[in-house]
Scaffold this motif. Structure first.
Motif, PDB file in Angstrom:
ATOM      1  N   ALA A  23      63.156 -13.585  -6.155  1.00 47.45           N
ATOM      2  CA  ALA A  23      63.082 -14.586  -7.214  1.00 47.45           C
ATOM      3  C   ALA A  23      62.850 -13.960  -8.577  1.00 47.45           C
ATOM      4  O   ALA A  23      62.158 -12.950  -8.715  1.00 47.45           O
ATOM      5  CB  ALA A  23      61.957 -15.573  -6.906  1.00 47.45           C
ATOM      6  N   ALA A  24      63.413 -14.605  -9.597  1.00 47.74           N
ATOM      7  CA  ALA A  24      63.142 -14.251 -10.981  1.00 47.74           C
ATOM      8  C   ALA A  24      61.862 -14.955 -11.427  1.00 47.74           C
ATOM      9  O   ALA A  24      61.676 -16.141 -11.155  1.00 47.74           O
ATOM     10  CB  ALA A  24      64.312 -14.645 -11.874  1.00 47.74           C
ATOM     11  N   VAL A  25      60.979 -14.213 -12.087  1.00 50.52           N
ATOM     12  CA  VAL A  25      59.689 -14.746 -12.518  1.00 50.52           C
ATOM     13  C   VAL A  25      59.384 -14.240 -13.926  1.00 50.52           C
ATOM     14  O   VAL A  25      60.046 -13.326 -14.442  1.00 50.52           O
ATOM     15  CB  VAL A  25      58.545 -14.325 -11.564  1.00 50.52           C
ATOM     16  CG1 VAL A  25      58.748 -14.886 -10.163  1.00 50.52           C
ATOM     17  CG2 VAL A  25      58.418 -12.798 -11.508  1.00 50.52           C
ATOM     18  N   GLN A  26      58.366 -14.818 -14.540  1.00 50.17           N
ATOM     19  CA  GLN A  26      57.886 -14.307 -15.823  1.00 50.17           C
ATOM     20  C   GLN A  26      56.623 -13.484 -15.601  1.00 50.17           C
ATOM     21  O   GLN A  26      55.861 -13.728 -14.668  1.00 50.17           O
ATOM     22  CB  GLN A  26      57.605 -15.444 -16.791  1.00 50.17           C
ATOM     23  CG  GLN A  26      56.444 -16.352 -16.416  1.00 50.17           C
ATOM     24  CD  GLN A  26      56.125 -17.372 -17.488  1.00 50.17           C
ATOM     25  OE1 GLN A  26      56.751 -17.403 -18.551  1.00 50.17           O
ATOM     26  NE2 GLN A  26      55.147 -18.232 -17.230  1.00 50.17           N
ATOM     27  N   TRP A  27      56.437 -12.506 -16.501  1.00 49.17           N
ATOM     28  CA  TRP A  27      55.289 -11.602 -16.379  1.00 49.17           C
ATOM     29  C   TRP A  27      55.027 -10.976 -17.733  1.00 49.17           C
ATOM     30  O   TRP A  27      55.892 -10.985 -18.619  1.00 49.17           O
ATOM     31  CB  TRP A  27      55.590 -10.514 -15.342  1.00 49.17           C
ATOM     32  CG  TRP A  27      54.386  -9.815 -14.783  1.00 49.17           C
ATOM     33  CD1 TRP A  27      53.897  -8.598 -15.140  1.00 49.17           C
ATOM     34  CD2 TRP A  27      53.509 -10.306 -13.764  1.00 49.17           C
ATOM     35  NE1 TRP A  27      52.780  -8.275 -14.404  1.00 49.17           N
ATOM     36  CE2 TRP A  27      52.522  -9.327 -13.549  1.00 49.17           C
ATOM     37  CE3 TRP A  27      53.475 -11.485 -13.014  1.00 49.17           C
ATOM     38  CZ2 TRP A  27      51.501  -9.478 -12.612  1.00 49.17           C
ATOM     39  CZ3 TRP A  27      52.455 -11.631 -12.077  1.00 49.17           C
ATOM     40  CH2 TRP A  27      51.478 -10.639 -11.889  1.00 49.17           C
ATOM     41  N   ALA A  28      53.836 -10.411 -17.891  1.00 47.12           N
ATOM     42  CA  ALA A  28      53.559  -9.640 -19.099  1.00 47.12           C
ATOM     43  C   ALA A  28      54.500  -8.442 -19.182  1.00 47.12           C
ATOM     44  O   ALA A  28      54.933  -7.908 -18.154  1.00 47.12           O
ATOM     45  CB  ALA A  28      52.101  -9.160 -19.100  1.00 47.12           C
ATOM     46  N   ASP A  29      54.792  -8.020 -20.383  1.00 46.96           N
ATOM     47  CA  ASP A  29      55.660  -6.867 -20.597  1.00 46.96           C
ATOM     48  C   ASP A  29      54.879  -5.596 -20.261  1.00 46.96           C
ATOM     49  O   ASP A  29      54.320  -4.939 -21.131  1.00 46.96           O
ATOM     50  CB  ASP A  29      56.145  -6.855 -22.042  1.00 46.96           C
ATOM     51  CG  ASP A  29      56.889  -5.585 -22.400  1.00 46.96           C
ATOM     52  OD1 ASP A  29      57.345  -4.884 -21.479  1.00 46.96           O
ATOM     53  OD2 ASP A  29      57.013  -5.297 -23.609  1.00 46.96           O
ATOM     54  N   ASN A  30      54.841  -5.256 -18.980  1.00 50.90           N
ATOM     55  CA  ASN A  30      54.071  -4.079 -18.551  1.00 50.90           C
ATOM     56  C   ASN A  30      54.917  -2.813 -18.445  1.00 50.90           C
ATOM     57  O   ASN A  30      54.453  -1.792 -17.969  1.00 50.90           O
ATOM     58  CB  ASN A  30      53.350  -4.357 -17.235  1.00 50.90           C
ATOM     59  CG  ASN A  30      54.300  -4.704 -16.093  1.00 50.90           C
ATOM     60  OD1 ASN A  30      55.514  -4.605 -16.240  1.00 50.90           O
ATOM     61  ND2 ASN A  30      53.745  -5.119 -14.965  1.00 50.90           N
ATOM     62  N   GLY A  31      56.176  -2.891 -18.874  1.00 47.27           N
ATOM     63  CA  GLY A  31      57.002  -1.698 -18.951  1.00 47.27           C
ATOM     64  C   GLY A  31      57.758  -1.351 -17.696  1.00 47.27           C
ATOM     65  O   GLY A  31      58.404  -0.300 -17.640  1.00 47.27           O
ATOM     66  N   THR A  32      57.730  -2.199 -16.664  1.00 47.46           N
ATOM     67  CA  THR A  32      58.465  -1.893 -15.447  1.00 47.46           C
ATOM     68  C   THR A  32      59.957  -2.145 -15.644  1.00 47.46           C
ATOM     69  O   THR A  32      60.366  -2.989 -16.436  1.00 47.46           O
ATOM     70  CB  THR A  32      57.945  -2.732 -14.270  1.00 47.46           C
ATOM     71  OG1 THR A  32      57.939  -4.115 -14.632  1.00 47.46           O
ATOM     72  CG2 THR A  32      56.533  -2.318 -13.905  1.00 47.46           C
ATOM     73  N   SER A  33      60.789  -1.413 -14.901  1.00 51.73           N
ATOM     74  CA  SER A  33      62.232  -1.478 -15.119  1.00 51.73           C
ATOM     75  C   SER A  33      62.853  -2.781 -14.644  1.00 51.73           C
ATOM     76  O   SER A  33      63.987  -3.100 -15.014  1.00 51.73           O
ATOM     77  CB  SER A  33      62.935  -0.288 -14.441  1.00 51.73           C
ATOM     78  OG  SER A  33      62.666  -0.269 -13.054  1.00 51.73           O
ATOM     79  N   ASP A  34      62.136  -3.565 -13.825  1.00 51.89           N
ATOM     80  CA  ASP A  34      62.691  -4.864 -13.447  1.00 51.89           C
ATOM     81  C   ASP A  34      62.665  -5.848 -14.616  1.00 51.89           C
ATOM     82  O   ASP A  34      63.225  -6.935 -14.527  1.00 51.89           O
ATOM     83  CB  ASP A  34      61.945  -5.458 -12.252  1.00 51.89           C
ATOM     84  CG  ASP A  34      60.536  -5.890 -12.595  1.00 51.89           C
ATOM     85  OD1 ASP A  34      59.718  -5.017 -12.940  1.00 51.89           O
ATOM     86  OD2 ASP A  34      60.254  -7.110 -12.525  1.00 51.89           O
ATOM     87  N   HIS A  35      62.035  -5.460 -15.720  1.00 49.03           N
ATOM     88  CA  HIS A  35      62.044  -6.272 -16.937  1.00 49.03           C
ATOM     89  C   HIS A  35      63.196  -5.894 -17.868  1.00 49.03           C
ATOM     90  O   HIS A  35      63.281  -6.411 -18.983  1.00 49.03           O
ATOM     91  CB  HIS A  35      60.723  -6.117 -17.692  1.00 49.03           C
ATOM     92  CG  HIS A  35      59.547  -6.673 -16.947  1.00 49.03           C
ATOM     93  ND1 HIS A  35      58.245  -6.333 -17.236  1.00 49.03           N
ATOM     94  CD2 HIS A  35      59.478  -7.544 -15.907  1.00 49.03           C
ATOM     95  CE1 HIS A  35      57.429  -6.970 -16.417  1.00 49.03           C
ATOM     96  NE2 HIS A  35      58.159  -7.705 -15.600  1.00 49.03           N
ATOM     97  N   LEU A  36      64.055  -4.999 -17.436  1.00 50.29           N
ATOM     98  CA  LEU A  36      65.200  -4.568 -18.243  1.00 50.29           C
ATOM     99  C   LEU A  36      66.479  -5.198 -17.706  1.00 50.29           C
ATOM    100  O   LEU A  36      66.734  -5.180 -16.498  1.00 50.29           O
ATOM    101  CB  LEU A  36      65.323  -3.044 -18.220  1.00 50.29           C
ATOM    102  CG  LEU A  36      64.187  -2.262 -18.889  1.00 50.29           C
ATOM    103  CD1 LEU A  36      64.346  -0.769 -18.625  1.00 50.29           C
ATOM    104  CD2 LEU A  36      64.146  -2.535 -20.386  1.00 50.29           C
TER     105      LEU A  36
END
Length: 523
Positions: free
Chosen positions: A136-149
């Motif tokens: 699933a796609a979720v929201q999270w803090a921008d912690n720098g993980t590559s799944d946020h790219l």
């Protein structure tokens, strides 16, 4: 704030949410209608075997909010229930009345983007950073993980594919095993026309994603890591990294004094600041006025980089104090506050002694936050009688840490909506270039030593931090912030790299306000 080039040791950090078990691509979900239908996929040619269009890497406008509409369902990406909670599911909605359907594509290296939600100011990622189809796609803090790219690929029909950098899979509108509509990730078909559930149209708005900084003028606006204070006459004094000093009488035109903040240098510097920018270079000065005295806290970087960054030890640097009865000196040397020894023989420090930020709590106790990348941000107590460290042998308290880099903290004690808060601001990601990915994040606590939580409920010691402002339009890499009252208005004081001026650093000075839940935002 000060140069994170001194060391950039990163630590792996993953989302801690259970991955949902989801079905494969297909199926419409949700209800409602939209004002205009999504474009239809390009029909396959007659005869032969068709390979789905993979698209070409595209650039997305970062100056305005976008709505992301699915070609299969005709619905828009949103946050489930308009939730502010970290881990809330990315969902779809039939209309665009909620600000949760607004998204901001924040440029990242390699033509990738963080996709920031304009309601929660968290970024879109994949649950538990999973690489499996159906996660699933979720929201999270921008912690720098590559799944946020994410990378946008433009198709011939005008739609886009949105590909996750961590999994190599594509964002899609889907249904789970119970038939519920979900947003997840899936593989792209290798034949046929490809699933329209993976195609998205980008509907651009007209309003800026953030309030633009006011137009400032003068020789003093070329500054890094700015902090300022307004004296009793109303004159503004602007301090910056590299020992810069400027003044303003109206908060719009800033004139460089042409002389350093501290000059001449103090004798004991000779044994410390020997290999980086010369002996008179100071970083991230921060000013405090109390008891008729101006207390100027500043950093001295002794070495640029530890010889072995894998040790995860703080660079060799120190924080010191100078005092004066005037905001521009002459300054009396009060001595050292704290020092980090890098990877020198026998070194026992892991923190980085840079970026001091003093503050006085609601009970009159004095504190200073400091630190950066290596093991995050810390707080120690100061002696109100001297401005120096109250308990020299006490271990500084950790209040924030982020494996992908965090620095330049600032803490604002403030009563908002009748409640005493300590608001935390810091800069994350690399600074100091025309393509900087710096941005300002925030959290808050009921106590000066924490714990500090972001708006999504995450502890800042675990990589939390709600975005306050990020790259938009010509404002690249906003960061190096402080928060100050100027002429009775609360201001976010920061630098950014001006894309209109080949990335030259400039002063940003935006009004800061608080919403009904007591969270800061740019007016």
């Amino acid at each position: 704030m000060s140069r994170n080039k001194i060391v950039a040791v990163t630590r792996a950090c993953a989302l801690a949410i259970a991955t949902a078990s989801l079905a494969s691509c297909g199926g419409a979900g949700g209800s409602g209608s939209v004002s205009s239908p999504a474009p239809s996929p390009t029909p396959p040619p007659t005869g032969g075997t068709q390979t789905p269009d993979a698209g070409t890497v595209a650039t997305v406008d970062d100056s305005v909010a976008i709505r992301i509409q699915n070609a299969d369902t005709g619905q828009y990406l949103t946050i489930d229930g308009d939730s502010q909670t970290a881990g809330a599911a990315i969902a779809q909605a039939g209309g665009t009345s909620s600000s949760a359907t607004g998204w901001h594509a924040i440029p990242m290296p390699n033509r990738q983007y963080n996709i920031e939600n304009m309601l929660s100011h968290q970024v879109m990622g994949i649950s538990a950073a999973a690489k499996t189809a159906g996660a699933a796609a979720v929201q999270w803090a921008d912690n720098g993980t590559s799944d946020h790219l994410w990378t946008f690929y433009k198709l011939q029909n005008g739609n886009y594919l949105i590909k996750n950098a961590n999994s190599g899979l594509y964002l899609q509108a889907d249904t789970d095993s119970s038939g519920k509509a979900v947003i997840d990730q899936g593989e792209r078909a290798t034949s046929g026309t490809g699933c329209a559930c993976q195609e998205w149209s980008l509907v651009q708005g007209t309003d800026p994603v953030y309030s633009m900084p006011p137009a400032l003028t003068g020789s003093g606006i070329d500054v890094h890591d700015p902090d300022l204070i307004q004296d009793t006459s109303g004159k503004i004094w602007l301090y910056g990294t590299h020992n810069t000093l400027a003044t303003s009488t109206d908060g719009q035109h800033f004139t460089s004094t042409g002389s350093p903040i501290i000059s001449p240098d103090f004798p004991w510097w000779a044994s410390k600041n020997t290999t980086w920018q010369g002996r008179t270079d100071i970083w991230a000065p921060s000013i405090l006025h109390a008891n008729g005295i101006y207390y100027l806290y500043y950093s001295i970087p002794i070495y640029q980089t530890p010889s072995d960054p894998t040790t995860n030890q703080g660079a060799q640097a120190l924080i010191a104090l100078a005092t004066s009865t005037s905001p521009n000196g002459p300054w009396a040397d009060a001595g050292k506050i704290i020092e980090s020894c890098g990877d020198a023989a026998g070194c026992t420090t892991t923190f980085n002694a840079i970026d001091p930020a003093p503050f006085i709590d609601a009970n009159g106790r004095w504190w200073m936050s400091f630190g950066s990348w290596q093991d995050g941000i810390h707080v120690l107590e100061l002696d109100p009688a001297t401005g120096l460290r109250l308990h020299p042998d006490a271990t500084p308290v950790s209040i924030a840490a982020r494996g992908a880099g965090e620095e330049g903290s600032f803490i604002l004690p403030r009563v908002v909506n009748g409640k005493q808060w300590y608001y935390y601001f810091a800069s994350i990601n690399p600074c100091c270039s025309a393509d900087s990915t710096y941005r300002v994040v925030m959290g808050r606590s009921e106590n000066p030593t924490g714990p500090y939580l972001d708006r999504g409920g995450l502890d800042l010691r675990d990589g939390g931090g709600t975005i306050l402002v990020s790259t938009h339009d010509y404002v690249v890499g906003p960061g190096g912030e402080s928060v100050r009252d100027v002429n009775g208005k609360l201001k976010l004081v920061y630098h950014f790299y001006d894309a209109r001026a080949n990335g030259a650093p400039k002063l940003g000075l935006n009004d800061l306000a608080f919403d009904g839940d007591g969270w800061p935002y740019l007016k």
